[in-house]
Design a protein around this motif. Structure first.
Motif, PDB file in Angstrom:
ATOM      1  N   ASN A 279       5.374  -3.250  -2.910  1.00 56.23           N
ATOM      2  CA  ASN A 279       5.716  -1.816  -2.943  1.00 56.23           C
ATOM      3  C   ASN A 279       5.126  -1.064  -1.742  1.00 56.23           C
ATOM      4  O   ASN A 279       4.654   0.063  -1.870  1.00 56.23           O
ATOM      5  N   ALA A 280       5.133  -1.724  -0.580  1.00 54.04           N
ATOM      6  CA  ALA A 280       4.559  -1.120   0.629  1.00 54.04           C
ATOM      7  C   ALA A 280       5.567  -0.200   1.314  1.00 54.04           C
ATOM      8  O   ALA A 280       5.257   0.941   1.641  1.00 54.04           O
ATOM      9  N   PHE A 281       6.793  -0.692   1.535  1.00 56.13           N
ATOM     10  CA  PHE A 281       7.846   0.126   2.149  1.00 56.13           C
ATOM     11  C   PHE A 281       8.606   0.869   1.060  1.00 56.13           C
ATOM     12  O   PHE A 281       9.142   0.249   0.148  1.00 56.13           O
ATOM     13  N   VAL A 282       8.651   2.186   1.159  1.00 53.69           N
ATOM     14  CA  VAL A 282       9.291   2.992   0.105  1.00 53.69           C
ATOM     15  C   VAL A 282      10.614   3.607   0.560  1.00 53.69           C
ATOM     16  O   VAL A 282      11.436   3.989  -0.273  1.00 53.69           O
TER      17      VAL A 282
ATOM     18  N   GLY B 289       5.740   0.187  11.020  1.00 52.71           N
ATOM     19  CA  GLY B 289       5.996   1.038   9.859  1.00 52.71           C
ATOM     20  C   GLY B 289       5.349   2.398  10.065  1.00 52.71           C
ATOM     21  O   GLY B 289       4.346   2.521  10.771  1.00 52.71           O
ATOM     22  N   ILE B 290       5.928   3.423   9.436  1.00 48.83           N
ATOM     23  CA  ILE B 290       5.432   4.805   9.565  1.00 48.83           C
ATOM     24  C   ILE B 290       5.010   5.301   8.180  1.00 48.83           C
ATOM     25  O   ILE B 290       5.810   5.271   7.234  1.00 48.83           O
ATOM     26  N   LYS B 291       3.784   5.765   8.065  1.00 47.81           N
ATOM     27  CA  LYS B 291       3.286   6.319   6.801  1.00 47.81           C
ATOM     28  C   LYS B 291       4.156   7.501   6.378  1.00 47.81           C
ATOM     29  O   LYS B 291       4.595   8.289   7.221  1.00 47.81           O
ATOM     30  N   ASP B 292       4.364   7.643   5.077  1.00 43.76           N
ATOM     31  CA  ASP B 292       5.277   8.670   4.561  1.00 43.76           C
ATOM     32  C   ASP B 292       4.761  10.096   4.774  1.00 43.76           C
ATOM     33  O   ASP B 292       5.438  11.055   4.422  1.00 43.76           O
ATOM     34  N   LEU B 293       3.586  10.253   5.375  1.00 40.46           N
ATOM     35  CA  LEU B 293       3.044  11.583   5.682  1.00 40.46           C
ATOM     36  C   LEU B 293       3.619  12.148   6.980  1.00 40.46           C
ATOM     37  O   LEU B 293       3.526  13.341   7.234  1.00 40.46           O
ATOM     38  N   PHE B 294       4.206  11.271   7.801  1.00 35.94           N
ATOM     39  CA  PHE B 294       4.776  11.687   9.091  1.00 35.94           C
ATOM     40  C   PHE B 294       6.226  12.113   8.870  1.00 35.94           C
ATOM     41  O   PHE B 294       7.004  11.350   8.300  1.00 35.94           O
ATOM     42  N   CYS B 295       6.580  13.299   9.325  1.00 30.49           N
ATOM     43  CA  CYS B 295       7.967  13.731   9.220  1.00 30.49           C
ATOM     44  C   CYS B 295       8.823  12.933  10.200  1.00 30.49           C
ATOM     45  O   CYS B 295       8.479  12.817  11.382  1.00 30.49           O
TER      46      CYS B 295
ATOM     47  N   TYR C  95       5.854   6.916  -5.887  1.00 31.00           N
ATOM     48  CA  TYR C  95       6.598   5.654  -5.764  1.00 31.00           C
ATOM     49  C   TYR C  95       5.972   4.528  -6.582  1.00 31.00           C
ATOM     50  O   TYR C  95       6.453   3.402  -6.587  1.00 31.00           O
ATOM     51  N   GLY C  96       4.833   4.788  -7.217  1.00 31.00           N
ATOM     52  CA  GLY C  96       4.088   3.717  -7.884  1.00 31.00           C
ATOM     53  C   GLY C  96       3.037   3.137  -6.960  1.00 31.00           C
ATOM     54  O   GLY C  96       2.955   3.489  -5.777  1.00 31.00           O
ATOM     55  N   ASN C  97       2.216   2.256  -7.492  1.00 29.86           N
ATOM     56  CA  ASN C  97       1.092   1.695  -6.725  1.00 29.86           C
ATOM     57  C   ASN C  97       1.574   0.814  -5.584  1.00 29.86           C
ATOM     58  O   ASN C  97       2.492   0.016  -5.755  1.00 29.86           O
ATOM     59  N   ALA C  98       0.922   0.938  -4.422  1.00 31.28           N
ATOM     60  CA  ALA C  98       1.041  -0.119  -3.408  1.00 31.28           C
ATOM     61  C   ALA C  98       0.076  -1.226  -3.833  1.00 31.28           C
ATOM     62  O   ALA C  98      -0.961  -0.952  -4.436  1.00 31.28           O
ATOM     63  N   VAL C  99       0.432  -2.463  -3.531  1.00 32.42           N
ATOM     64  CA  VAL C  99      -0.355  -3.613  -3.985  1.00 32.42           C
ATOM     65  C   VAL C  99      -0.863  -4.393  -2.775  1.00 32.42           C
ATOM     66  O   VAL C  99      -0.125  -4.593  -1.804  1.00 32.42           O
ATOM     67  N   SER C 100      -2.113  -4.810  -2.841  1.00 36.86           N
ATOM     68  CA  SER C 100      -2.679  -5.612  -1.754  1.00 36.86           C
ATOM     69  C   SER C 100      -2.086  -7.020  -1.772  1.00 36.86           C
ATOM     70  O   SER C 100      -1.867  -7.586  -2.851  1.00 36.86           O
ATOM     71  N   PRO C 101      -1.857  -7.609  -0.580  1.00 37.18           N
ATOM     72  CA  PRO C 101      -1.415  -9.015  -0.557  1.00 37.18           C
ATOM     73  C   PRO C 101      -2.546  -9.989  -0.906  1.00 37.18           C
ATOM     74  O   PRO C 101      -2.298 -11.172  -1.119  1.00 37.18           O
ATOM     75  N   TRP C 102      -3.784  -9.494  -0.964  1.00 40.66           N
ATOM     76  CA  TRP C 102      -4.931 -10.360  -1.263  1.00 40.66           C
ATOM     77  C   TRP C 102      -5.122 -10.515  -2.770  1.00 40.66           C
ATOM     78  O   TRP C 102      -4.767  -9.631  -3.542  1.00 40.66           O
ATOM     79  N   ARG C 103      -5.691 -11.660  -3.153  1.00 44.43           N
ATOM     80  CA  ARG C 103      -6.041 -11.920  -4.551  1.00 44.43           C
ATOM     81  C   ARG C 103      -7.479 -12.406  -4.622  1.00 44.43           C
ATOM     82  O   ARG C 103      -7.997 -13.009  -3.678  1.00 44.43           O
TER      83      ARG C 103
ATOM     84  N   SER D 169      -1.243  -2.689   3.431  1.00 47.62           N
ATOM     85  CA  SER D 169      -0.594  -3.821   2.765  1.00 47.62           C
ATOM     86  C   SER D 169       0.480  -4.435   3.659  1.00 47.62           C
ATOM     87  O   SER D 169       0.569  -5.658   3.804  1.00 47.62           O
ATOM     88  N   ALA D 170       1.284  -3.574   4.299  1.00 47.86           N
ATOM     89  CA  ALA D 170       2.390  -4.058   5.141  1.00 47.86           C
ATOM     90  C   ALA D 170       1.886  -4.831   6.361  1.00 47.86           C
ATOM     91  O   ALA D 170       2.447  -5.865   6.726  1.00 47.86           O
ATOM     92  N   VAL D 171       0.820  -4.334   6.983  1.00 45.92           N
ATOM     93  CA  VAL D 171       0.284  -5.020   8.172  1.00 45.92           C
ATOM     94  C   VAL D 171      -0.383  -6.340   7.767  1.00 45.92           C
ATOM     95  O   VAL D 171      -0.176  -7.373   8.403  1.00 45.92           O
TER      96      VAL D 171
END
Length: 495
Positions: free
Chosen positions: A41-44, A76-82, A137-145, A164-166
């Motif tokens: 859920n990284a890219f919304v 990727g661009i954070k959703d805070l940037f117009c 959008y719901g939680n972003a999830v880390s790729p790490w476990r 998460s995306a990087v």
């Protein structure tokens, strides 16, 4: 070449220049990785059409031989940037359906340099959070476990989707913003590099405001060299932002020599917190030894007002947020609540904000309004501003005494599980910012570098704090630390 999405910016740039790969191929590799990673859920908001159009244009530009370093590189661009014509919601319900008619200065500069936008990234609502659990959008999830544990972990916040995306190689790099640690904390949690430049180094124009005297954009990348490349493209004076500094932007990458002989690195005693995990303590000590082995001189220093930083931050930031978020009223743009017969403008404001803002944003707006109110302004807000000046002076005194950079932990722990920090005690979550907020209050540059793993196999980061406007020097010290730490761990693919 396979797995092109796993490349960093510098390696991909060199491959593009050598003709070994095209920007279209790089972009398609990232777009496939994004489509296969919905579990994170990284890219919304995905923008494959824009991405491929820009990639084709970048390939033409590279053929012409006039391409800057970022040309053709998918980010990727954070959703805070117009971003013009693309949803820009700050992960909030109140900005549902908002598609700006303009582009933020930073995302425009990246586009002008030929960077390819893959889409918008998840984040905490209005950048308020340390775990990316406040997003519409719901939680972003880390790729790490954690070891063999299947529990979903936080990628940190508020730039959780970027981190998460990087870390998961969905993009080569991403933009983040940092108001109290929102680039550096998620970078530390996910084993990537994140730098918050000096306040005023990057334009804030077109970035949806949280706390205007603290917010600053910066890059989140796979290593220090990539951070230097992307930061240069993001920086520069902007007449549309009155706080933007009219300073030349150096070639940060050219300053990465790795030579830090004779540099003085300060270790602040106030950052030795009670109850700090032994792993963080050891990592910090190891980091100091690494820098010493590289030729730096380690100096014990004091930043006496550090203990007041978190309380001061959580007065100043909500105060500014309550002012900035007053513009979301259902009148001009974004969401408007459905009104009952006889409802007037007051009811429209109340219903729109009650529906549109999440609990954490509501909490901070209420706190901010309270500390700015007539009876409490001097007791809270004015006092916090005075404390902020004392914190700034602590750093000025240390740098005046010849210290070149300061080494601290980036976070008080490794990443934690989503849902493990209960909403019942928000202060527990706020403590995640304990090592990072001082840097924002003082307007200084700070960088998080991955330096090791904890016993459960999760990444841990170290933070370096630099002198104002000396990001090049800070990046070089971080480069030396990165070389010495030799961190190469990647999360195992489960998504």
């Amino acid at each position: 070449m396979s797995d092109l999405n796993k490349l960093g910016l510098a390696d991909a740039r060199d491959a593009l220049r050598a003709g070994d790969v095209t920007s279209v191929e790089l972009t398609e590799s990232c777009l496939k990785a994004i489509d296969d990673a919905d579990a994170l859920n990284a890219f919304v908001h995905k923008t494959p059409e824009i991405a491929l159009e820009r990639a084709k244009a970048a390939d033409e530009r590279i053929k012409g031989g006039d391409a800057p370093s970022m040309c053709g590189l998918p980010i990727g661009i954070k959703d805070l940037f117009c971003t013009k014509g693309v949803p820009s919601q700050a992960a909030s319900k109140i900005l549902e359906g908002f598609k700006p008619e303009y582009e933020s200065t930073v995302s425009q500069q990246l586009a002008d340099s030929g960077a390819v936008m893959l889409g918008k990234l998840n984040m905490d609502e209005f950048a308020m959070g340390s775990s990316n659990e406040t997003s519409i959008y719901g939680n972003a999830v880390s790729p790490w476990r954690r070891g063999n544990d299947d529990a979903q972990l936080t990628p940190g916040g508020s730039s959780g989707g970027s981190a998460s995306a990087v870390a998961a190689d969905l993009c080569l790099a991403a933009t983040g913003t940092d108001t109290g640690g929102s680039i550096r904390q998620p970078a530390a949690f996910t084993g990537i590099t994140g730098i918050k430049p000096t306040y005023g180094r990057c334009s804030r124009w077109g970035i949806i405001a949280f706390a205007s005297s603290l917010d600053q954009a910066g890059p989140m990348t796979k290593n220090v060299r990539d951070a230097a490349i992307m930061l240069e493209a993001m920086c520069g004076h902007d007449s549309k932002d009155s706080t933007s500094a009219e300073l030349a932007v150096p070639n940060f990458e050219a300053m990465l020599t790795g030579d830090i002989k004779g540099k003085k690195i300060g270790i602040p005693k106030e950052y030795r917190m009670e109850g700090m995990p032994a792993e963080i303590e050891k990592l910090w000590a190891d980091g100091a030894e690494m820098l010493k082995a590289a030729g730096a001189e380690i100096v014990d220093i004091s930043l006496p007002h550090t203990k007041y930083a978190l309380p001061a931050y959580y007065v100043i930031a909500p105060a500014e947020a309550s002012s900035n978020l007053a513009r979301y009223d259902g009148v001009r743009y974004g969401r408007r609540a459905t009104l009952a017969q006889g409802d007037g403008i007051t009811e429209m404001y109340e219903k729109t904000r009650a529906e549109g803002f999440g609990h954490e944003v509501q909490r901070r707006v209420m706190v901010g309004t309270y500390v700015l109110s007539a009876g409490f302004y001097d007791a809270y807000y004015n006092r916090a501003r005075k404390v902020r000046n004392l914190i700034k002076k602590d750093f000025e005194d240390v740098f005046a005494a010849g210290i070149d950079a300061i080494l601290t932990p980036a976070t008080p722990s490794a990443s934690f599980g989503l849902g493990e920090m209960t909403e019942a005690d928000p202060v527990q979550m706020y403590l995640n910012d304990v090592f990072t907020v001082t840097v924002n209050l003082a307007g200084l540059p700070g960088i998080s570098v991955p330096a090791g793993l904890d016993t459960q196999g999760l990444p841990l980061g170290l933070q370096l704090i630099g002198r104002p406007w000396e990001e090049g020097d800070l990046l070089n010290t971080a480069y030396a630390l990165e070389e010495a730490a030799g961190f190469v761990a990647k999360p195992g693919k489960w998504w």
